[in-house]
Scaffold this motif. Structure first.
Motif, mmCIF file in Angstrom:
data_model
loop_
_atom_site.group_PDB
_atom_site.id
_atom_site.type_symbol
_atom_site.label_atom_id
_atom_site.label_comp_id
_atom_site.label_asym_id
_atom_site.label_seq_id
_atom_site.Cartn_x
_atom_site.Cartn_y
_atom_site.Cartn_z
ATOM 1 N N LEU A 186 1.077 -4.908 6.727
ATOM 2 C CA LEU A 186 0.558 -6.270 6.822
ATOM 3 C C LEU A 186 0.815 -6.797 8.223
ATOM 4 C CD1 LEU A 186 1.426 -7.944 3.414
ATOM 5 C CD2 LEU A 186 -0.731 -8.197 4.635
ATOM 6 N N ALA A 211 -4.391 -6.554 7.324
ATOM 7 C CA ALA A 211 -3.571 -5.362 7.145
ATOM 8 C C ALA A 211 -4.239 -4.168 7.804
ATOM 9 C CB ALA A 211 -3.349 -5.094 5.661
ATOM 10 N N LEU A 254 -8.567 -0.663 1.995
ATOM 11 C CA LEU A 254 -7.504 -1.540 1.507
ATOM 12 C C LEU A 254 -7.993 -2.526 0.449
ATOM 13 C CD1 LEU A 254 -5.639 -2.292 4.858
ATOM 14 C CD2 LEU A 254 -5.149 -0.550 3.132
ATOM 15 N N TYR A 257 -6.732 -6.093 -1.863
ATOM 16 C CA TYR A 257 -5.853 -7.257 -1.748
ATOM 17 C C TYR A 257 -5.788 -7.981 -3.100
ATOM 18 C CZ TYR A 257 -6.753 -6.476 3.217
ATOM 19 O OH TYR A 257 -6.869 -5.916 4.468
ATOM 20 N N TYR A 284 -7.114 -7.372 -7.504
ATOM 21 C CA TYR A 284 -7.376 -6.461 -6.402
ATOM 22 C C TYR A 284 -8.865 -6.332 -6.108
ATOM 23 C CZ TYR A 284 -2.669 -4.632 -5.588
ATOM 24 O OH TYR A 284 -1.349 -4.487 -5.227
ATOM 25 N N THR A 286 -11.614 -5.858 -2.234
ATOM 26 C CA THR A 286 -11.611 -5.709 -0.767
ATOM 27 C C THR A 286 -11.592 -7.065 -0.072
ATOM 28 O OG1 THR A 286 -14.024 -5.588 -0.806
ATOM 29 C CG2 THR A 286 -12.824 -3.498 -0.853
ATOM 30 N N ASN A 299 -10.080 -10.176 1.445
ATOM 31 C CA ASN A 299 -8.730 -10.431 1.976
ATOM 32 C C ASN A 299 -8.444 -11.909 2.150
ATOM 33 O OD1 ASN A 299 -10.475 -10.789 4.173
ATOM 34 N ND2 ASN A 299 -8.896 -10.178 5.657
ATOM 35 N N VAL A 321 -0.964 -5.815 -1.004
ATOM 36 C CA VAL A 321 -1.957 -4.954 -0.359
ATOM 37 C C VAL A 321 -1.649 -3.505 -0.724
ATOM 38 C CG1 VAL A 321 -3.114 -4.322 1.788
ATOM 39 C CG2 VAL A 321 -2.066 -6.597 1.560
ATOM 40 N N LYS A 322 -2.703 -2.738 -1.041
ATOM 41 C CA LYS A 322 -2.500 -1.310 -1.291
ATOM 42 C C LYS A 322 -3.763 -0.535 -0.926
ATOM 43 C CE LYS A 322 -3.887 -0.767 -6.156
ATOM 44 N NZ LYS A 322 -3.473 -0.158 -7.445
ATOM 45 N N SER A 356 3.678 -6.237 0.646
ATOM 46 C CA SER A 356 3.401 -7.618 0.236
ATOM 47 C C SER A 356 4.115 -8.578 1.162
ATOM 48 C CB SER A 356 3.857 -7.865 -1.202
ATOM 49 O OG SER A 356 5.281 -7.799 -1.294
#
Length: 384
Positions: A294, A317, A323, A325, A341, A343, A345, A363-364, A375
């Motif tokens: 991040l 990120a 990614l 969010y 989750y 995309t 952001n 975030v992953k 996070s």
């Protein structure tokens, strides 16, 4: 006793109809008794249609028998859906008649029989308007001409591949003479819709880490039977990776990183062209990505803000392949996930009550099996 009498009568009737040298019975009618065929429904390959066996100008009709020898490569007869026609179904009081179906599907042979019940002393009178005796439901299997040729003998031993025998009997167990229409049914190929590709998708987003298998699926319509061929462009040349077959999926797992293009060709099995339609998707393969980090998490307004003011939070990120969010809010009592989750952001924060809040972002990587990779959070107050 009544049932035994009816059974015995049916047996005698069927035996009588199968003896070809029966004495004729001259029926008095307004015109010449006649058997005709008519067809309803679309007689196209793959479609259902109906063969109607009709009678006209017949007096004192007590029983009818149809033996049909048919080309079982051209049509399929639904024996469980053969129906009694208008003559017996609508002209007989109380449905007092018997209906029998015998079939030898493998040999393309079917026999249908109708007989009035024993309470009837006289038969049915049919005027000059054709009325159906039998309604036979069939399915067209291949294109061509289906002949319904009347034969006087037994269709089982006739040399014609497709023919039929009709017999009619009166209340005195005499044979009713009649003329018959020879019928040829033209079965045609249904109009073929043009081949179209509806979608071409991968089960994983680009980019993917080297060694990850990605399945591409093409969905197409039209034609009669579709074939799929897959190609890959590695930046230098095109390579066919899966030849034409009915398989509409391709597993992509290259041996090197790079920017690729995966293409699918689709054509009808009868097409003489190299392809009917095609489409492609760009897809990148990378080495193990950098860890997710991040870089910032900011609000477009400073805290505190007046109740009713919308504030946009933005997370930035890096790392990973693609990614995702997820946003959470803590109101001083509990945590609530406010945006799952995706995309996206950004998150717009506009609570319904004043208070001291904490806004958090998870975030992953899209391929991560963890609840989150990294996070962070920020405190934010809302006042009157």
């Amino acid at each position: 006793m009544k049932l035994k009498k009816l059974t015995a009568f049916i047996v005698c009737f069927l035996f009588l109809l199968n003896i070809l040298e029966l004495p004729s019975f001259n029926v008095k009618a307004a015109g010449t008794p006649k058997i005709t065929y008519s067809v309803s429904g679309s007689v196209a390959v793959g479609q259902d249609f109906y063969i109607n066996v009709n009678a006209e100008n017949v007096a004192d009709l007590f029983g009818a028998d149809l033996t049909l020898k048919y080309d079982n490569t051209m049509i399929q007869i639904y024996n469980d859906q053969v129906k009694v026609g208008d003559v017996f179904a609508n002209m007989v009081q109380g449905d007092d008649y018997s209906f029998g179906v015998q079939d030898a599907t493998a040999d393309g042979l079917a026999t249908f029989s109708l007989l009035l019940g024993d309470k009837h002393k006289t038969g049915i009178n049919i005027d000059a308007t054709p009325k159906s005796l039998f309604v036979i439901k069939a399915k067209a299997l291949k294109a061509g001409n289906l002949a319904l040729n009347f034969v006087a003998g037994d269709p089982v031993v006739e040399t014609e591949k497709v023919n039929s025998r009709v017999k009619l009997a009166d209340s005195g167990e005499g044979v009713i003479n009649f003329t018959i229409e020879q019928k040829s049914i033209s079965i045609f190929n249904a109009p073929i819709e043009p081949v179209q590709i509806k979608s071409f998708i991968a089960d994983k987003v680009s980019p993917q880490v080297l060694g990850t298998a990605t399945t591409f699926t093409a969905t197409a319509t039209g034609g009669t039977s579709l074939l799929y061929q897959f190609w890959v462009y590695d930046g230098a040349k095109w390579t066919m990776v899966q030849n034409y077959s009915t398989k509409n999926t391709f597993i992509f797992n290259p041996s090197a990183i790079g920017n690729y293009t995966v293409a699918v060709y689709v054509k009808d099995v009868n097409s003489t062209k190299a392809l009917d339609v095609s489409t492609s998707v760009k897809f990148s393969v990378i080495n193990t990505p950098d860890p997710v980090q991040l870089k910032s998490f900011i609000a477009d307004k400073v805290s505190p803000q007046v109740l009713g003011t919308a504030t946009t939070f933005t997370a930035t990120a890096t790392g990973g392949t693609s990614l995702l969010y997820q946003f959470w809010v803590y109101d001083g009592a509990k945590w609530t996930m406010v945006q799952n989750y995706s995309t996206k952001n950004t998150f717009i924060f506009n609570p319904s009550a004043i208070g001291n809040y904490t806004v958090a972002v998870y975030v992953k990587d899209i391929n991560s099996t963890k609840a989150l990779d990294v996070s962070t959070s920020m405190k934010f107050s809302v006042i009157n």
